[in-house]
Design a protein around this motif. Sequence first.
Motif: not given
Length: 308
Positions: A200-203, A212-219, A251-259, A292-296
């Motif tokens: 997604g490129g951000g927190p 479409g962000g929520s649908a992407f996340i839940l998917g 409003a979540s600032p949460q992001a992964s360590s990989m990001f 798979n898209a995220a891994h790529t």
Amino acid sequence: MKLLIVGAGSTGGYFGARLAAAGRDVTFLLRPGRAKQIAAQGLQIVSPHHGDLSITPRVVTTGSIDGAYDAILLTVKAYHLDQALEDIAPAVGKETMIMPVLNGMRHVDAITARFGAKALIGGVCKVATTLDAEGRIRQLAPFQSLTYGEMDGSETPRLRALDAALSGAGFDAVLSPRVVAEMWEKWVLLASLGGVTCLGGGPVGQVVATPGGSAFILGLIDEVVAVTNAEGFPPAPAFLSLIRTQFSNPASPQASSMFRDMQDGRWVEADQILGDMVARGAQHGIATPLLNAAHTRLRVYQAGIGQA
């Protein structure tokens, strides 16, 4: 109990320093560069939540280990696992416990193959820390816990001894009969958060706020859960409900360590956190297009910084 902490990065350095400050018999196994840095300035924690700390720890480097330890806390990044297993071999005796707190589940098979199933103790760490430019460990959030247990869920004398060594050292130490399930749940969280933020490129909040962000996340979460269900480790309903709630907050600032690592141009655990999940899905015939898209995306990033 003689404890060997493998690595003094943001995770091993944090828990190892807290243990050493609490009077435990702690030694760090370090690479020469990190050993030199710590010799010059000490091992430092900067924490607005639980207090700053600076210690001068006992350190060994590869080739200078002179005997077995009672327990080894393995805290390296997953892509350094193979070398770490070589490095710790002289420290592993017949009764040594190896407690990894690595991401994903690949390391379970690797440690078992090298040292046998008896050596392995399940482990999960929860802490938000990072190394700053001066090599200090900065704590970013108040949570700090180590969870551990036998892989079969039993309670053993050695586990009670380990619990005694880890308890009362300034962080939450939890002996758990369901540590394997908790290891899988942490992987669910990391794969979901890593996939969402890196692709997604951000927190989380920024992704939620897009059309479409929520649908992407839940998917993406659904893909992760489908794989873990097929592997025989379905996440607890309350755990899944919490993740879905956290990942729906604009409003979540949460992001992964990989990001964060991507932003800093560092190596990432793409294959261990995402790639292995994709591979396990394929073995079960489960389609995981978002994973798979995220891994790529991360594999392209890795190639750009020269990471195999």
